[in-house]
Design a protein around this motif. Sequence first.
Motif, mmCIF file in Angstrom:
data_model
loop_
_atom_site.group_PDB
_atom_site.id
_atom_site.type_symbol
_atom_site.label_atom_id
_atom_site.label_comp_id
_atom_site.label_asym_id
_atom_site.label_seq_id
_atom_site.Cartn_x
_atom_site.Cartn_y
_atom_site.Cartn_z
ATOM 1 N N GLN A 102 0.838 -1.199 0.000
ATOM 2 C CA GLN A 102 0.000 0.000 0.000
ATOM 3 C C GLN A 102 0.872 1.246 0.000
ATOM 4 O O GLN A 102 1.825 1.337 0.776
ATOM 5 C CB GLN A 102 -0.914 -0.016 1.228
ATOM 6 C CG GLN A 102 -1.976 1.035 1.221
ATOM 7 C CD GLN A 102 -3.021 0.798 0.153
ATOM 8 O OE1 GLN A 102 -3.251 -0.327 -0.260
ATOM 9 N NE2 GLN A 102 -3.639 1.855 -0.312
ATOM 10 N N GLN A 103 0.546 2.201 -0.844
ATOM 11 C CA GLN A 103 1.267 3.475 -0.925
ATOM 12 C C GLN A 103 0.247 4.612 -0.890
ATOM 13 O O GLN A 103 -0.906 4.434 -1.298
ATOM 14 C CB GLN A 103 2.066 3.567 -2.237
ATOM 15 C CG GLN A 103 3.138 2.526 -2.405
ATOM 16 C CD GLN A 103 4.298 2.730 -1.456
ATOM 17 O OE1 GLN A 103 4.712 3.863 -1.184
ATOM 18 N NE2 GLN A 103 4.825 1.644 -0.940
ATOM 19 N N PRO A 104 0.666 5.770 -0.444
ATOM 20 C CA PRO A 104 -0.261 6.908 -0.474
ATOM 21 C C PRO A 104 -0.516 7.349 -1.918
ATOM 22 O O PRO A 104 0.329 7.144 -2.786
ATOM 23 C CB PRO A 104 0.475 7.997 0.311
ATOM 24 C CG PRO A 104 1.908 7.608 0.256
ATOM 25 C CD PRO A 104 1.957 6.117 0.133
ATOM 26 N N THR A 105 -1.666 7.941 -2.147
ATOM 27 C CA THR A 105 -1.962 8.456 -3.479
ATOM 28 C C THR A 105 -1.154 9.722 -3.723
ATOM 29 O O THR A 105 -0.740 10.400 -2.791
ATOM 30 C CB THR A 105 -3.459 8.758 -3.646
ATOM 31 O OG1 THR A 105 -3.837 9.699 -2.659
ATOM 32 C CG2 THR A 105 -4.296 7.496 -3.528
ATOM 33 N N LYS A 113 -6.676 15.309 -9.778
ATOM 34 C CA LYS A 113 -7.207 14.482 -8.694
ATOM 35 C C LYS A 113 -6.113 13.546 -8.173
ATOM 36 O O LYS A 113 -5.134 13.278 -8.876
ATOM 37 C CB LYS A 113 -8.427 13.683 -9.148
ATOM 38 C CG LYS A 113 -8.137 12.647 -10.211
ATOM 39 C CD LYS A 113 -9.418 11.910 -10.590
ATOM 40 C CE LYS A 113 -9.134 10.833 -11.616
ATOM 41 N NZ LYS A 113 -10.320 10.087 -11.985
ATOM 42 N N PRO A 114 -6.274 13.030 -6.952
ATOM 43 C CA PRO A 114 -5.289 12.076 -6.432
ATOM 44 C C PRO A 114 -5.454 10.717 -7.118
ATOM 45 O O PRO A 114 -6.570 10.299 -7.434
ATOM 46 C CB PRO A 114 -5.620 11.991 -4.943
ATOM 47 C CG PRO A 114 -6.995 12.531 -4.797
ATOM 48 C CD PRO A 114 -7.294 13.380 -5.983
ATOM 49 N N ARG A 115 -4.307 10.054 -7.352
ATOM 50 C CA ARG A 115 -4.329 8.740 -8.003
ATOM 51 C C ARG A 115 -3.287 7.841 -7.345
ATOM 52 O O ARG A 115 -2.306 8.303 -6.795
ATOM 53 C CB ARG A 115 -4.018 8.886 -9.494
ATOM 54 C CG ARG A 115 -5.116 9.654 -10.209
ATOM 55 C CD ARG A 115 -4.919 9.842 -11.695
ATOM 56 N NE ARG A 115 -4.635 8.619 -12.398
ATOM 57 C CZ ARG A 115 -3.555 8.465 -13.178
ATOM 58 N NH1 ARG A 115 -2.686 9.423 -13.336
ATOM 59 N NH2 ARG A 115 -3.365 7.337 -13.810
ATOM 60 N N ASP A 116 -3.507 6.549 -7.457
ATOM 61 C CA ASP A 116 -2.583 5.547 -6.930
ATOM 62 C C ASP A 116 -1.581 5.210 -8.032
ATOM 63 O O ASP A 116 -1.785 4.301 -8.823
ATOM 64 C CB ASP A 116 -3.360 4.296 -6.488
ATOM 65 C CG ASP A 116 -2.521 3.342 -5.664
ATOM 66 O OD1 ASP A 116 -1.396 3.712 -5.272
ATOM 67 O OD2 ASP A 116 -2.994 2.226 -5.425
ATOM 68 N N MET A 117 -0.499 5.978 -8.096
ATOM 69 C CA MET A 117 0.499 5.833 -9.161
ATOM 70 C C MET A 117 1.247 4.508 -9.016
ATOM 71 O O MET A 117 1.672 4.125 -7.924
ATOM 72 C CB MET A 117 1.500 6.978 -9.130
ATOM 73 C CG MET A 117 0.882 8.353 -9.220
ATOM 74 S SD MET A 117 0.159 8.656 -10.813
ATOM 75 C CE MET A 117 0.042 10.419 -10.775
ATOM 76 N N LEU A 118 1.431 3.823 -10.124
ATOM 77 C CA LEU A 118 2.044 2.501 -10.152
ATOM 78 C C LEU A 118 3.443 2.485 -9.552
ATOM 79 O O LEU A 118 3.782 1.599 -8.774
ATOM 80 C CB LEU A 118 2.089 1.975 -11.595
ATOM 81 C CG LEU A 118 2.762 0.626 -11.820
ATOM 82 C CD1 LEU A 118 2.018 -0.482 -11.078
ATOM 83 C CD2 LEU A 118 2.845 0.325 -13.304
#
Length: 155
Positions: A102-105, A113-118
């Motif tokens: 798990q990583q911060p967005t 907008k915030p995204r969950d970058m690979l």
Amino acid sequence: ADWQRLLTAVNQLTAEQAAEHRLPEPFERTRAIFAVLFESGLRAGELCRLDTGCLIATDDPQTGEKTHWLRVPVGKLHNDRLIPVRPALVEAIDAWMKFRGQQPTAFDKRMNKPRDMLFTYKGHPLSSHQLNRMIRRLCVMANTKEKYTSHRFRH
């Protein structure tokens, strides 16, 4: 000749070599970044902005064969696009995702907008500058005659 040297260096890359040539840790992330770079022809910004949902698997209704696609987010052309990819890229991304956790967005300015970058690790998303530094180190490792950037990889 340079392309073959680079490809061989990436295909034979080990965690020890990555550490010796100061490629960023963890190794699984570096390997996945190079897999996407060599496979896709993405712009640096597009590669850095890939999110964790970028791989799409589909079944061909006629053959039943599973194919994978890389969904590239809104970029220079202002629309998403899909690129077919080989299983080796899927395996590299899967290995990275197992390690990544798990990583911060991160806030994506282009999509606002915030995204969950690979390629986020320890809360830091990959930047174009970091990507080009990795490519320079790969060039040294592969003993290429020329120096390359992410833009040259596109071509």
